[in-house]
Write a protein that holds these residues in place. Structure first.
Motif, mmCIF file in Angstrom:
data_model
loop_
_atom_site.group_PDB
_atom_site.id
_atom_site.type_symbol
_atom_site.label_atom_id
_atom_site.label_comp_id
_atom_site.label_asym_id
_atom_site.label_seq_id
_atom_site.Cartn_x
_atom_site.Cartn_y
_atom_site.Cartn_z
ATOM 1 N N UNK A 1 0.831 -1.215 0.000
ATOM 2 C CA UNK A 1 0.000 0.000 0.000
ATOM 3 C C UNK A 1 0.862 1.259 0.000
ATOM 4 N N UNK A 2 1.955 1.230 0.729
ATOM 5 C CA UNK A 2 2.838 2.400 0.776
ATOM 6 C C UNK A 2 3.443 2.689 -0.596
ATOM 7 N N UNK A 3 3.861 1.645 -1.305
ATOM 8 C CA UNK A 3 4.421 1.880 -2.644
ATOM 9 C C UNK A 3 3.345 2.376 -3.604
ATOM 10 N N UNK A 4 2.133 1.866 -3.479
ATOM 11 C CA UNK A 4 1.033 2.336 -4.323
ATOM 12 C C UNK A 4 0.732 3.806 -4.046
ATOM 13 N N UNK A 5 0.726 4.175 -2.781
ATOM 14 C CA UNK A 5 0.486 5.581 -2.435
ATOM 15 C C UNK A 5 1.581 6.488 -2.957
#
Length: 118
Positions: A94-98
Motif C-alpha cells: 500500500x505504501x508503494x502504491x500511495x
C-alpha cells in the motif's frame, strides 16, 4: 514522570511443526563482551530462546496445565507473528502504491498549473 517499561523476554516451547504451545517470561539474556549474542536482539516479540519438543513431551503435561497455563503467552506471540507476516507485506504494498499515486498527482498538478499560467 513515568518510567520507561523494560521489555519482557520469553522462552518458547514449540512442537516439531513450529507451533508454539507454551511461553514463559525470563530475564533478559546477556552476552559477555566480545561474544555473539545467543538470541536475536532485534526480535520484535522478544523471544530469547525457542525449544523444540516432541509431541510426547507435550502430551505428558496435565490437561489443566495445557488448557490454562500454556496458551496465554504462546497465543500472544503466535498472533503477533501471524499478523506481522500477513499484514506488514500488505502495508508495504500500500505504501508503494500511495507513492506512485502521489507522483502522478504531482504531475497532474504541474500540468494544470502550467496550463493556467500560459
Amino acid at each position: 514522570m513515568t518510567r520507561k517499561r523494560r521489555p519482557v523476554y520469553f522462552q518458547c516451547f514449540n512442537l516439531p511443526g513450529g507451533a508454539s504451545y507454551a511461553a514463559t517470561p525470563m530475564e533478559k539474556p546477556y552476552t559477555k563482551r566480545g561474544q555473539t549474542p545467543s538470541f536475536d536482539p532485534n526480535d520484535p516479540d522478544h523471544v530469547a530462546s525457542e525449544i523444540e519438543t516432541s509431541l510426547d513431551e507435550y502430551e505428558a503435561y496435565p490437561t489443566d496445565t495445557k488448557e490454562r497455563a500454556f496458551p496465554v503467552l504462546a497465543n500472544r506471540i503466535a498472533t503477533r507473528r501471524a499478523i506481522r507476516e500477513l499484514v506488514l507485506s500488505e502495508i508495504a504494498a500500500l505504501a508503494t502504491t500511495l507513492q506512485r499515486i502521489d507522483k502522478r498527482l504531482d504531475a497532474i498538478e504541474r500540468l494544470v498549473d502550467d496550463r493556467e499560467t500560459s
